[in-house]
Write a protein that holds these residues in place. Structure first.
Motif, mmCIF file in Angstrom:
data_model
loop_
_atom_site.group_PDB
_atom_site.id
_atom_site.type_symbol
_atom_site.label_atom_id
_atom_site.label_comp_id
_atom_site.label_asym_id
_atom_site.label_seq_id
_atom_site.Cartn_x
_atom_site.Cartn_y
_atom_site.Cartn_z
ATOM 1 N N GLY A 43 -3.193 9.479 8.490
ATOM 2 C CA GLY A 43 -1.904 10.134 8.303
ATOM 3 C C GLY A 43 -0.752 9.219 8.638
ATOM 4 N N SER A 44 -0.856 8.505 9.757
ATOM 5 C CA SER A 44 0.203 7.589 10.173
ATOM 6 C C SER A 44 0.365 6.453 9.176
ATOM 7 N N ILE A 45 -0.723 5.879 8.722
ATOM 8 C CA ILE A 45 -0.653 4.790 7.751
ATOM 9 C C ILE A 45 -0.070 5.296 6.433
ATOM 10 N N THR A 46 -0.477 6.486 6.020
ATOM 11 C CA THR A 46 0.071 7.068 4.790
ATOM 12 C C THR A 46 1.589 7.189 4.883
ATOM 13 N N SER A 47 2.080 7.653 6.023
ATOM 14 C CA SER A 47 3.525 7.803 6.204
ATOM 15 C C SER A 47 4.223 6.457 6.151
ATOM 16 N N GLN A 48 3.613 5.434 6.758
ATOM 17 C CA GLN A 48 4.220 4.108 6.735
ATOM 18 C C GLN A 48 4.246 3.532 5.322
ATOM 19 N N VAL A 49 3.152 3.709 4.583
ATOM 20 C CA VAL A 49 3.126 3.236 3.191
ATOM 21 C C VAL A 49 4.167 3.993 2.365
ATOM 22 N N HIS A 50 4.241 5.305 2.571
ATOM 23 C CA HIS A 50 5.228 6.128 1.868
ATOM 24 C C HIS A 50 6.644 5.625 2.140
ATOM 25 N N ASP A 51 6.966 5.409 3.424
ATOM 26 C CA ASP A 51 8.319 4.982 3.789
ATOM 27 C C ASP A 51 8.635 3.599 3.233
ATOM 28 N N LEU A 52 7.638 2.714 3.254
ATOM 29 C CA LEU A 52 7.835 1.372 2.714
ATOM 30 C C LEU A 52 8.128 1.421 1.216
ATOM 31 N N LEU A 53 7.327 2.195 0.490
ATOM 32 C CA LEU A 53 7.535 2.302 -0.951
ATOM 33 C C LEU A 53 8.850 2.997 -1.270
ATOM 34 N N MET A 54 9.190 4.020 -0.496
ATOM 35 C CA MET A 54 10.465 4.713 -0.692
ATOM 36 C C MET A 54 11.629 3.732 -0.546
ATOM 37 N N ASP A 55 11.576 2.910 0.498
ATOM 38 C CA ASP A 55 12.640 1.937 0.720
ATOM 39 C C ASP A 55 12.734 0.949 -0.439
ATOM 40 N N ARG A 56 11.586 0.523 -0.962
ATOM 41 C CA ARG A 56 11.597 -0.447 -2.057
ATOM 42 C C ARG A 56 12.085 0.182 -3.361
ATOM 43 N N ILE A 57 11.834 1.474 -3.533
ATOM 44 C CA ILE A 57 12.332 2.164 -4.721
ATOM 45 C C ILE A 57 13.844 2.341 -4.624
ATOM 46 N N LEU A 58 14.329 2.795 -3.457
ATOM 47 C CA LEU A 58 15.759 3.036 -3.301
ATOM 48 C C LEU A 58 16.565 1.738 -3.315
ATOM 49 N N SER A 98 -6.870 0.629 3.259
ATOM 50 C CA SER A 98 -7.744 1.169 2.225
ATOM 51 C C SER A 98 -6.893 1.798 1.126
ATOM 52 N N ARG A 99 -7.529 2.154 0.031
ATOM 53 C CA ARG A 99 -6.780 2.746 -1.087
ATOM 54 C C ARG A 99 -6.377 4.192 -0.803
ATOM 55 N N THR A 100 -7.039 4.848 0.156
ATOM 56 C CA THR A 100 -6.749 6.263 0.405
ATOM 57 C C THR A 100 -5.302 6.516 0.833
ATOM 58 N N PRO A 101 -4.768 5.834 1.864
ATOM 59 C CA PRO A 101 -3.377 6.093 2.235
ATOM 60 C C PRO A 101 -2.388 5.701 1.149
ATOM 61 N N VAL A 102 -2.714 4.667 0.361
ATOM 62 C CA VAL A 102 -1.835 4.285 -0.747
ATOM 63 C C VAL A 102 -1.808 5.390 -1.793
ATOM 64 N N ARG A 103 -2.995 5.931 -2.106
ATOM 65 C CA ARG A 103 -3.084 7.005 -3.085
ATOM 66 C C ARG A 103 -2.298 8.236 -2.605
ATOM 67 N N GLU A 104 -2.429 8.560 -1.320
ATOM 68 C CA GLU A 104 -1.733 9.722 -0.766
ATOM 69 C C GLU A 104 -0.218 9.500 -0.743
ATOM 70 N N ALA A 105 0.213 8.285 -0.430
ATOM 71 C CA ALA A 105 1.644 7.977 -0.428
ATOM 72 C C ALA A 105 2.221 8.090 -1.829
ATOM 73 N N LEU A 106 1.488 7.582 -2.825
ATOM 74 C CA LEU A 106 1.955 7.677 -4.208
ATOM 75 C C LEU A 106 2.008 9.127 -4.668
#
Length: 236
Positions: A13-28, A50-58
């Motif tokens: 969950g924590s890694i998913t949130s970090q990947v999400h925030d990183l991608l959000m920042d790069r999109i914005l 792993s691919r799981t947190p990336v998939r969940e972030a996307l």
């Protein structure tokens, strides 16, 4: 994309949130531009996860309409939606004019001092041509107006709507003269609020938003390739 400093492995969950925030920042920030393809496998490899947190972030970003998934085609950064930007404009004007009136009626010395500091910062950022820092200070100034009105968390409630307005704002690359003009508009709003003049505060806000929306129209005209009515990965 290098793994960011401080990237922790304290659970999916924590890694998913970090990947999400990183991608959000790069999109914005437009590092990831509309219609860019996003590889789940490549992201996982670059971040060392792993691919799981990336998939969940996307998946989260897809629910925010920032990413589009096309079966058998791939995952792409979503184009900027003209309809969502128009909705954000309507909501922002509907909120900010009455908020400025309430702010003039409820301003405190503490919030007034914070607003004055933001304007001083904006002058500095404008003189340096620091566009990114200027936009952050711009956001902080409008949050302070909401705080003065007794509704400091109202921008958080806007969620997705605010995100889509932010995407087009990051395209502006304002010059020093325009940043100085915006700072002057903010100063006019602040002075009216500080003086307790609700009518003047609302009118100053109305004029400011008119100039902001004019900027947005110019940005769209300059970058039509980033909007959803220009092209779509599904059509290519």
């Amino acid at each position: 994309m290098r793994q960011p400093a401080g990237f922790q492995r304290s659970g999916t969950g924590s890694i998913t949130s970090q990947v999400h925030d990183l991608l959000m920042d790069r999109i914005l920030s437009m590092e990831l531009k509309p219609f860019d393809e996003v590889s789940e496998a490549r992201l996982a490899s670059e971040l060392g996860v792993s691919r799981t947190p990336v998939r969940e972030a996307l998946a989260r970003l897809s629910r925010l309409n920032l990413v589009e998934v096309y079966p058998q085609r791939g995952t792409f950064i979503a184009p900027i939606s003209i309809q969502r930007v128009a909705k954000a404009r309507f909501i922002r004007e509907s909120l900010e004019r009455p908020l400025s009136r309430l702010a003039a009626e409820g301003i405190t010395p503490e919030v007034a001092a914070s607003m004055a500091r933001e304007i001083a910062l904006q002058k500095t950022f404008a003189s340096l041509g620091d566009h990114a820092s200027f936009l952050k200070s711009d956001d902080a100034f409008h949050v302070l107006i909401a705080r003065a009105a007794g509704m400091g968390d109202i921008w958080d409630d806007l969620g997705e709507i605010r995100i889509h307005m932010d995407r087009i704002r990051r395209l502006s690359l304002l010059g020093k003269a325009r940043m100085m003009a915006i700072t002057s508009e903010h100063a006019g709003i602040f002075e009216a609020i500080r003086d307790g003049s609700a009518d003047r505060a609302e009118e100053s806000t109305r004029r400011h938003l008119l100039s902001v929306f004019t900027d947005l129209d110019a940005i769209r005209a300059e970058h039509p390739e980033y909007f959803h009515d220009s092209r779509s990965p599904a059509a290519t």
